[in-house]
Design an enzyme around this catalytic site. Structure first.
Site, PDB file in Angstrom:
ATOM      1  N   HIS A   6      51.167 -22.419 -11.984  1.00  0.00           N
ATOM      2  CA  HIS A   6      52.027 -22.601 -13.153  1.00  0.00           C
ATOM      3  C   HIS A   6      53.486 -22.305 -12.800  1.00  0.00           C
ATOM      4  CE1 HIS A   6      53.552 -20.919 -17.165  1.00  0.00           C
ATOM      5  NE2 HIS A   6      53.298 -22.193 -17.416  1.00  0.00           N
ATOM      6  N   ARG A   7      54.358 -23.289 -12.944  1.00  0.00           N
ATOM      7  CA  ARG A   7      55.773 -23.200 -12.525  1.00  0.00           C
ATOM      8  C   ARG A   7      55.850 -22.838 -11.040  1.00  0.00           C
ATOM      9  NH1 ARG A   7      58.011 -19.439 -17.631  1.00  0.00           N
ATOM     10  NH2 ARG A   7      56.677 -20.403 -19.184  1.00  0.00           N
ATOM     11  N   GLU A  33      51.990 -27.158 -11.571  1.00  0.00           N
ATOM     12  CA  GLU A  33      52.645 -27.572 -12.820  1.00  0.00           C
ATOM     13  C   GLU A  33      54.110 -27.149 -12.762  1.00  0.00           C
ATOM     14  OE1 GLU A  33      53.995 -26.666 -17.079  1.00  0.00           O
ATOM     15  OE2 GLU A  33      53.953 -25.375 -15.318  1.00  0.00           O
ATOM     16  N   ASP A  35      58.260 -27.882 -14.917  1.00  0.00           N
ATOM     17  CA  ASP A  35      58.929 -28.330 -16.144  1.00  0.00           C
ATOM     18  C   ASP A  35      60.210 -29.089 -15.804  1.00  0.00           C
ATOM     19  OD1 ASP A  35      57.171 -26.530 -17.854  1.00  0.00           O
ATOM     20  OD2 ASP A  35      58.131 -25.063 -16.540  1.00  0.00           O
ATOM     21  N   HIS A  48      62.344 -24.187 -16.599  1.00  0.00           N
ATOM     22  CA  HIS A  48      61.534 -24.064 -17.820  1.00  0.00           C
ATOM     23  C   HIS A  48      62.360 -24.104 -19.107  1.00  0.00           C
ATOM     24  CE1 HIS A  48      59.418 -21.995 -21.096  1.00  0.00           C
ATOM     25  NE2 HIS A  48      58.367 -22.647 -20.627  1.00  0.00           N
ATOM     26  N   GLU A 108      55.683 -31.541 -16.590  1.00  0.00           N
ATOM     27  CA  GLU A 108      55.836 -31.305 -18.028  1.00  0.00           C
ATOM     28  C   GLU A 108      57.240 -31.702 -18.451  1.00  0.00           C
ATOM     29  OE1 GLU A 108      55.084 -27.327 -19.602  1.00  0.00           O
ATOM     30  OE2 GLU A 108      55.999 -27.979 -21.482  1.00  0.00           O
ATOM     31  N   LYS A 110      60.176 -31.526 -20.814  1.00  0.00           N
ATOM     32  CA  LYS A 110      60.639 -30.548 -21.805  1.00  0.00           C
ATOM     33  C   LYS A 110      61.604 -31.197 -22.807  1.00  0.00           C
ATOM     34  CE  LYS A 110      58.729 -26.493 -20.785  1.00  0.00           C
ATOM     35  NZ  LYS A 110      57.742 -25.956 -21.739  1.00  0.00           N
ATOM     36  N   ASP A 228      49.800 -18.130 -13.059  1.00  0.00           N
ATOM     37  CA  ASP A 228      50.968 -17.694 -12.278  1.00  0.00           C
ATOM     38  C   ASP A 228      50.527 -17.106 -10.938  1.00  0.00           C
ATOM     39  OD1 ASP A 228      52.548 -18.306 -14.519  1.00  0.00           O
ATOM     40  OD2 ASP A 228      52.339 -16.284 -15.334  1.00  0.00           O
TER      41      ASP A 228
END
Ligand code: G3P
Ligand code: MG
Length: 240
Positions: A6-7, A33, A35, A48, A108, A110, A228
């Site tokens: 995640h990120r 993943e 953003d 993000h 993703e 945003k 994470d």
């Protein structure tokens, strides 16, 4: 169960930086993943928040700053001083890191706060140029963007993001249409989500950093989780 960093590997590296992505690229996990926002000059950048305040030594909205000016800021020291050389990555720079790996890439968009005119086409053009279509899942809390992705390129896998406990989600997901449901962990184990899992539509859950929760989700039939701590979760799930 599939694991997405995640990120990037954001538990041990500053989120959405090259350092976090290089660590994710090294791991034998399913995907990563990240953003995407758009700069004042229409460049796609990986961050993000709408502003750079939390994750850099600068301030202001991404949409109001040119890429060349954004690149002057330090996006690592807020996390740990060793990472002072991290700058904001462009989408292209992140795709470079995963060019030769086999990870799935969950991009993703945003655009749920600021609509970022033209963002969907730019992202799709870049993916097509790089022939990465089969490796990409595009998700967003902005379901109009999810809908637009499918209209422009039906071959791209999409996902609608949700934070809430949902009523009859399958009807809504088919209406958009979206190929998958990405949902916040506690809402993912409510009965209405079992309906989606039963239909065969992938359900992926964020953000899962606890090994006990991961087992609960696995037993519920959730296909993937965003974490994470991808290395810790991979080791933990592989040993079960
Ligand atoms: O895409 C899953 C997750 O990243 C959505 O929430 O706020 O971490 O981007 P957020
Ligand atoms: Mg995200």
């Amino acid at each position: 169960m599939e694991i997405f960093a995640h990120r990037g590997a954001s538990g041990n590296y500053p989120e959405n930086t090259i350092a976090a992505f290089k660590e994710a690229a090294r791991l034998p996990i399913y995907g990563v993943e990240f953003d995407v926002h758009m700069t004042l000059d229409g460049e796609l950048v990986v961050i993000h928040d709408e502003t750079i305040d939390r994750t850099s030594n600068g301030t202001g909205y991404v949409k109001d700053i040119l890429l060349k000016d954004l690149k002057k800021y330090d996006f690592g020291s807020w996390f740990l001083s060793n990472f002072q050389d991290e700058t904001i990555p462009t989408l292209n720079e992140v795709l470079d890191i995963f060019h030769l790996t086999e990870h799935k890439l969950n991009i993703e968009l945003k655009s749920d706060i600021f609509p970022y005119e033209g963002m969907v086409s730019k992202v799709l053009d870049l993916i097509a140029e790089r022939q990465m279509e089969p490796r990409v899942i595009i998700s967003s809390f902005d379901h109009t963007a999810v809908q637009f992705v499918k209209q422009l390129n039906p071959r791209i896998e999409t996902a609608a993001l949700f934070m809430e406990v949902l009523v009859h989600p399958l009807d809504y997901l088919r209406k958009i249409p979206a190929d998958a449901l990405h949902i916040l962990f506690p809402a993912a184990i409510r009965p209405s989500i079992a309906e989606v899992i039963k239909s065969g539509m992938p359900v992926r859950t964020f953000t899962v950093n606890d090994e006990t929760y991961a087992m609960t989700l696995k037993q519920a039939g959730v296909q993937a989780m965003f974490t994470d701590y991808p290395e810790k979760m991979f080791t933990s799930l592989s040993s079960k």
